[in-house]
Design an enzyme around this catalytic site. Structure first.
Site, PDB file in Angstrom:
ATOM      1  N   GLY A  76       0.866  -1.179   0.000  1.00 26.72           N
ATOM      2  CA  GLY A  76       0.000   0.000   0.000  1.00 26.72           C
ATOM      3  C   GLY A  76       0.904   1.231   0.000  1.00 26.72           C
ATOM      4  N   ARG A 112      10.422  -1.043  -4.411  1.00 25.36           N
ATOM      5  CA  ARG A 112       9.184  -1.080  -5.212  1.00 25.36           C
ATOM      6  C   ARG A 112       9.195   0.144  -6.107  1.00 25.36           C
ATOM      7  NH1 ARG A 112       4.523  -3.599  -3.146  1.00 25.36           N
ATOM      8  NH2 ARG A 112       3.663  -3.267  -5.194  1.00 25.36           N
ATOM      9  N   ASP A 265      -4.531   3.539  -7.006  1.00 28.09           N
ATOM     10  CA  ASP A 265      -3.072   3.564  -7.011  1.00 28.09           C
ATOM     11  C   ASP A 265      -2.546   4.834  -7.663  1.00 28.09           C
ATOM     12  OD1 ASP A 265      -3.840   0.497  -7.005  1.00 28.09           O
ATOM     13  OD2 ASP A 265      -1.857   0.738  -6.102  1.00 28.09           O
TER      14      ASP A 265
END
Lengths: 393, 393
Positions: A76, A112, A265
């Site tokens: 998240g 990420r 997102d």
């Protein structure tokens, strides 16, 4: 406006460590990331173990923080940002020198590459500490990380307040019945530091005594709905039902959904919404059945430089996420099983884009905007860029 | 018009038992049900073991036939009908008396109360044998069962021929590229006796050298797409890719689907289509992206007495199908794992309805009709009922 238990629930020994918090686990308020009792190491909820086990892991160095992000123990975008910030603090505690800071940034930044908040958090903490003498850097980094976490909580609470108004409005039209809310994936407190984005209005409504029931999409392939959202809601006591991703259209056709609320997102300046794959299908069904479809989007998830939706890159993730399913056997063992034939190819696009015309409104920390460049710019005039940059729709 | 290997592939010892057939398993033509070499017992492909094991079970009495249907070793309305017919033959072989026939009918009829073809097959075989002397009943029942199976194969082949025309047409617009076909659930040869319904055009196209690639929806909760359709296509050598049910909308948005072809459990006289839950969502995405959406429907699956779609009852199946997933562990064990938290409710509607306005055409054994009462009645004038019975749309 906050529910009472949020304002003051420090009766237990560890509450000071967990900080005041909103969403409960087995009756105890919890954040997804918090400082340990020792005052320096960092505790996270290990999300790879959910829903089968509730494990709180301790991070004692920057390598552990990087691993936690990479292995999706935390996930998240907002939570990734907070974890990266604490990762820098851990690095500076061990070695406050410039080389240590630079190494830690590179390491965390590589975990990420697509998470917007990751780079932002690293930049912010670095800017706050790099001009300080080495002796002050670690404590300042901890302060910056705590601020990032607290600001996330507050932004989500504000999204919750605005969304609560919507739910109260729907509740007033069906007195005595629960407001039926469908959500997709996990935009819950586990994806943030607390409250969640799509779940913030749900938790606030539930805590305020507004009767709600949540349809939780399983959210294949990673099952974040069934594994995380359902778990969160169960722990906090919010009535909910897990359904497969295929079921939402049928539920809407039969009048069993009053409103859809999902996270995002990345949302473009024109209100196009990239979110977990499958969101678009639910938005189509909502329109076909005249059901409002809302997106909970902190301003940090709005990409002000982007307007056309076809430019949003869609991550193709490993096929193993589709081919292999993790769960608990009847003997209590956690096991991963393969569900496709050996001779079959697999594709795994992770997101899709819901065009703005399918979105009833975007719930931000400053209020609810229609999904348009003009409405979003009115709420965030300091962030909106001139219309000239608009791409193809 | 049939591919060569279909017309004559009796080179192997068991081919006479398997009958000539179309779809191949590991290079050998197979039907989903066929008479054993002994000339009386019945062989079925055990679909509960797929895709992990290819088991051919032998049914030697009516109780075994009933169990096979009940336990979904055989499934799909046409195959259920054929299995029930052979079940009656097995009962009459053991005891050709009236009481035996009546008991067998009751037993078989109770296995899957919603499958249309089940009762129809039982009625047909009974009518064919009940007036005969006991000594002739068993052999006549075997003949009737074989005819039911053969007719199913021929009907599906005809659907395949009509659908092949569509695929050829799409292929002519993109020379050199594969026609991209999306399907949902399993309307393959495993759901019928051979060819399948939605898959019949695909197999015929592939065998005719038309390049096709199939996007196979996983089809939660029972995963018939990933377990059965992908397995069928892999065995026959048709290029395909498994995707989660959430992915179809994204694929269509990005221009990666040329046509959708699905099966149907029940289609109303006005062209509304009940099929595996999630079909409706794909049809919405197809419309939104101007992609043709076809339904392969043998006339036996059209409910001529029903026109409005809201009257179609939707089966609510056990939540365990959602909560538990079966697959193969890395050690080769078949294992079932639970994927939801213990505190969560589950709902499992098994079907949804795709309204006629989302359906480009219905591919029947007599040709392709638009999804309307008028067009279907033109193809099947002897079956259509007067317009007066039309319900709410």
């Amino acid at each position: 406006m906050l529910p009472r238990r949020h304002r003051d629930r420090n009766g237990r020994g560890k509450a000071a460590i967990r900080r005041t918090s909103s969403v409960k686990v087995n009756g105890v308020p919890f954040r997804s990331i918090f400082l340990d009792e020792d005052g320096w190491s960092v505790r996270i909820v290990d999300q790879t173990a959910l829903p089968h086990e509730f494990l709180v892991s301790r991070l004692t160095d920057v390598a552990a923080a990087a691993r936690a992000i990479m292995e999706m123990k935390v996930r998240g975008a907002p939570l990734i940002g907070a974890t990266a910030a604490y990762g820098l603090a851990l690095a500076l505690r061990a070695d406050p020198g410039d080389a240590s800071l630079a190494r830690a940034r590179v390491l965390l930044d590589s975990t990420r590459p697509t998470a917007v908040n990751l780079r932002w958090a690293l930049d912010r903490v670095s800017a706050q500490v790099s001009h300080l003498p080495e002796s002050e850097r670690a404590s300042e980094a901890y302060r910056a990380a705590a601020a990032i976490a607290d600001e996330d909580v507050e932004r989500n609470r504000q999204i919750g307040e605005h969304g609560l108004g919507l739910i109260r409005d729907l509740a007033s039209r069906k007195p005595g019945d629960a407001v039926e809310i469908l959500t997709h994936c996990n935009a819950g407190w586990l994806a943030t530091v607390d409250w969640g984005t799509a779940t913030a209005p749900i938790y606030l409504a539930h805590d305020a005594g507004v009767s709600v029931h949540v349809w939780v999409d399983e959210t294949r392939p990673r099952n974040q709905g069934a594994s995380l959202t359902a778990w969160e809601l169960a722990e906090h006591g919010v009535p909910h039902t897990v359904v497969v991703d295929n079921a939402g259209g049928h539920l809407m056709q039969r009048g069993q959904v009053d409103v859809c609320i999902v996270g995002t997102d990345r949302t473009t300046a024109a209100g196009h919404v990239a979110n977990k794959v499958g969101t678009y299908l639910k938005a189509l069904a909502a329109r076909d059945n005249h059901i409002p479809f809302y997106v909970a989007a902190p301003s940090s998830s709005i990409d002000w430089g982007l307007t056309g939706w076809r430019e949003i890159p869609i991550e193709e993730r490993p096929g193993a996420e589709v081919a292999r399913v993790r769960g608990r056997t009847d003997h209590g063992r956690i096991e991963t099983v393969t569900v496709i034939p050996p001779g079959s190819q697999v594709a795994n696009p992770a997101f899709d884009v819901t065009p703005a015309e399918l979105v009833t409104g975007i719930i931000t920390e400053r209020g609810i905007a229609t999904a348009s460049r003009e409405a979003l710019a009115r709420l965030f005039p300091e962030k909106a860029t001139p219309r000239g940059t608009e791409g193809s729709a």
